[in-house]
Design an enzyme around this catalytic site. Sequence first.
Site, PDB file in Angstrom:
ATOM      1  N   THR A 172       0.837  -1.189   0.000  1.00  0.00           N
ATOM      2  CA  THR A 172       0.000   0.000   0.000  1.00  0.00           C
ATOM      3  C   THR A 172       0.875   1.243   0.000  1.00  0.00           C
ATOM      4  O   THR A 172       2.101   1.164  -0.150  1.00  0.00           O
ATOM      5  CB  THR A 172      -1.036  -0.067   1.149  1.00  0.00           C
ATOM      6  OG1 THR A 172      -1.940   1.018   1.004  1.00  0.00           O
ATOM      7  CG2 THR A 172      -0.405  -0.027   2.528  1.00  0.00           C
ATOM      8  N   LYS A 192       3.758   1.360  -3.810  1.00  0.00           N
ATOM      9  CA  LYS A 192       3.216   0.582  -4.939  1.00  0.00           C
ATOM     10  C   LYS A 192       4.059   0.691  -6.212  1.00  0.00           C
ATOM     11  O   LYS A 192       4.111  -0.256  -7.000  1.00  0.00           O
ATOM     12  CB  LYS A 192       1.778   1.022  -5.243  1.00  0.00           C
ATOM     13  CG  LYS A 192       0.777   0.580  -4.187  1.00  0.00           C
ATOM     14  CD  LYS A 192      -0.632   0.935  -4.629  1.00  0.00           C
ATOM     15  CE  LYS A 192      -1.625   0.611  -3.523  1.00  0.00           C
ATOM     16  NZ  LYS A 192      -3.020   0.760  -3.970  1.00  0.00           N
ATOM     17  N   ASP A 242      -6.071  -3.592  -7.988  1.00  0.00           N
ATOM     18  CA  ASP A 242      -6.920  -2.445  -7.629  1.00  0.00           C
ATOM     19  C   ASP A 242      -7.987  -2.176  -8.691  1.00  0.00           C
ATOM     20  O   ASP A 242      -9.174  -2.039  -8.371  1.00  0.00           O
ATOM     21  CB  ASP A 242      -6.066  -1.179  -7.451  1.00  0.00           C
ATOM     22  CG  ASP A 242      -5.268  -1.197  -6.157  1.00  0.00           C
ATOM     23  OD1 ASP A 242      -5.755  -1.759  -5.154  1.00  0.00           O
ATOM     24  OD2 ASP A 242      -4.155  -0.645  -6.148  1.00  0.00           O
ATOM     25  N   GLY A 287     -10.303  12.711 -11.876  1.00  0.00           N
ATOM     26  CA  GLY A 287      -9.004  12.527 -11.219  1.00  0.00           C
ATOM     27  C   GLY A 287      -8.034  11.827 -12.148  1.00  0.00           C
ATOM     28  O   GLY A 287      -8.449  11.103 -13.079  1.00  0.00           O
ATOM     29  N   GLY A 334      -2.841   7.942  -9.093  1.00  0.00           N
ATOM     30  CA  GLY A 334      -2.533   6.515  -9.170  1.00  0.00           C
ATOM     31  C   GLY A 334      -3.779   5.640  -9.251  1.00  0.00           C
ATOM     32  O   GLY A 334      -3.837   4.694 -10.052  1.00  0.00           O
TER      33      GLY A 334
HETATM   34  P1  ATR Z   1      -4.121   8.429  -5.604  1.00  0.00           P
HETATM   35  O1  ATR Z   1      -2.910   7.561  -5.769  1.00  0.00           O
HETATM   36  O2  ATR Z   1      -4.928   8.131  -4.372  1.00  0.00           O
HETATM   37  O3  ATR Z   1      -4.975   8.473  -6.828  1.00  0.00           O
HETATM   38  P2  ATR Z   1      -2.737  10.906  -6.194  1.00  0.00           P
HETATM   39  O4  ATR Z   1      -1.911  10.169  -7.185  1.00  0.00           O
HETATM   40  O5  ATR Z   1      -2.068  11.849  -5.254  1.00  0.00           O
HETATM   41  O6  ATR Z   1      -3.567   9.915  -5.292  1.00  0.00           O
HETATM   42  O7  ATR Z   1      -3.887  11.700  -6.996  1.00  0.00           O
HETATM   43  C1  ATR Z   1      -4.757  12.574  -6.363  1.00  0.00           C
HETATM   44  C2  ATR Z   1      -5.860  13.043  -7.320  1.00  0.00           C
HETATM   45  O8  ATR Z   1      -6.751  13.890  -6.569  1.00  0.00           O
HETATM   46  C3  ATR Z   1      -5.369  13.879  -8.484  1.00  0.00           C
HETATM   47  O9  ATR Z   1      -6.249  13.717  -9.574  1.00  0.00           O
HETATM   48  C4  ATR Z   1      -5.486  15.310  -7.911  1.00  0.00           C
HETATM   49  O10 ATR Z   1      -5.612  16.325  -8.864  1.00  0.00           O
HETATM   50  P3  ATR Z   1      -4.289  17.066  -9.464  1.00  0.00           P
HETATM   51  O11 ATR Z   1      -3.707  16.105 -10.463  1.00  0.00           O
HETATM   52  O12 ATR Z   1      -4.794  18.302 -10.085  1.00  0.00           O
HETATM   53  O13 ATR Z   1      -3.379  17.296  -8.292  1.00  0.00           O
HETATM   54  C5  ATR Z   1      -6.785  15.182  -7.169  1.00  0.00           C
HETATM   55  N1  ATR Z   1      -6.930  16.217  -6.123  1.00  0.00           N
HETATM   56  C6  ATR Z   1      -6.419  16.200  -4.882  1.00  0.00           C
HETATM   57  N2  ATR Z   1      -6.783  17.293  -4.192  1.00  0.00           N
HETATM   58  C7  ATR Z   1      -7.561  18.032  -5.042  1.00  0.00           C
HETATM   59  C8  ATR Z   1      -8.272  19.278  -4.928  1.00  0.00           C
HETATM   60  N3  ATR Z   1      -8.257  19.991  -3.797  1.00  0.00           N
HETATM   61  N4  ATR Z   1      -8.989  19.709  -6.004  1.00  0.00           N
HETATM   62  C9  ATR Z   1      -9.032  18.988  -7.152  1.00  0.00           C
HETATM   63  N5  ATR Z   1      -8.379  17.803  -7.325  1.00  0.00           N
HETATM   64  C10 ATR Z   1      -7.661  17.334  -6.282  1.00  0.00           C
END
Ligand code: ATR
Length: 276
Positions: free
Chosen positions: A62, A66, A102, A127, A130
Amino acid sequence: MKKLYGVIGDPIAHSLSPAMHNAELKELNIDAYYHPFHIYEKDLRTAVEGMKVIGVDGFNITVPHKTAIIPFLDRVDPLAKAIGAVNTVVKEDGQFVGYNTDGAGFVESLKEVWKEDLTNEKTLIIGAGGAAKAIYYTLLSIGVRQVDICNRTIQKAEALIAAQPYDADSKVLTMEEAESSIGEYSLVIQTTSIGMDPDIDQSPLSLRNLNPSAFVSDIIYNPKETMLLKQAAEQGAKTQNGLGMLVYQGALAFEKWTNKKPDARRMKQTVTNFLG
Ligand code: ATR
């Protein structure tokens, strides 16, 4: 001899996987134990080598390991390689082989509560992190024809689409474009971290133009209903939270390790009871 499975991460104390797997191992009378290992990034290589030497039979990975674990494995399955992340390691003929369950876990959870055949669903992923990548590539790998992505940072969505190995006809949308055209989509998947903090009622976009016959899935499972899911339900859409994905990614890993099909509904109940 008793088999040993586990999960590595940092932090790891709040992982639900040990409770979920240990209960199911017991239900199926499998002589095995699943342990949470707190591994720091700097110790990852040593940890993987150690797991092999002491005879761990399989483990989950986790946050935040990863992607970083990939160079330390003997082999990586092609889909996990494309996703660039491994959440499950299986010992096969003494070798550690990496998989990603996943995305497949997400798909299985959707099949359980919605429908078997997703190929014709026009899908929007919110989004581009990952989790989005795992779900996007898995949906393409099972033949879902149109999957589009919207993200705050548009370049990240463009990068996911540019790197996909499936020749799919995907589109990138800004959040504003997604809000106005969301009515075209029959499946909407929320993968950002917005909604994770139960004290902040926030949604990545407005669903006012949602088609009421759409299905809306949010991969966040705690709190149970994010603002996005509440809005979707108010519009009459069917919804699911991320508990199903958590359970099915685990169920698929369990099956790979033990060659026995666990009862995913029972696993979901275990986790629900555990969350209280
Ligand atoms: P994970 O592995 O859980 O998917 P990550 O790789 O950090 O986590 O991705 C987080 C996602 O949440 C991204 O799409 C991010 O958008 P950005 O690419 O623009 O950063 C999105 N995200 C996180 N906080 C956000 C916010 N306050 N508003 C809009 N999008 C957000």
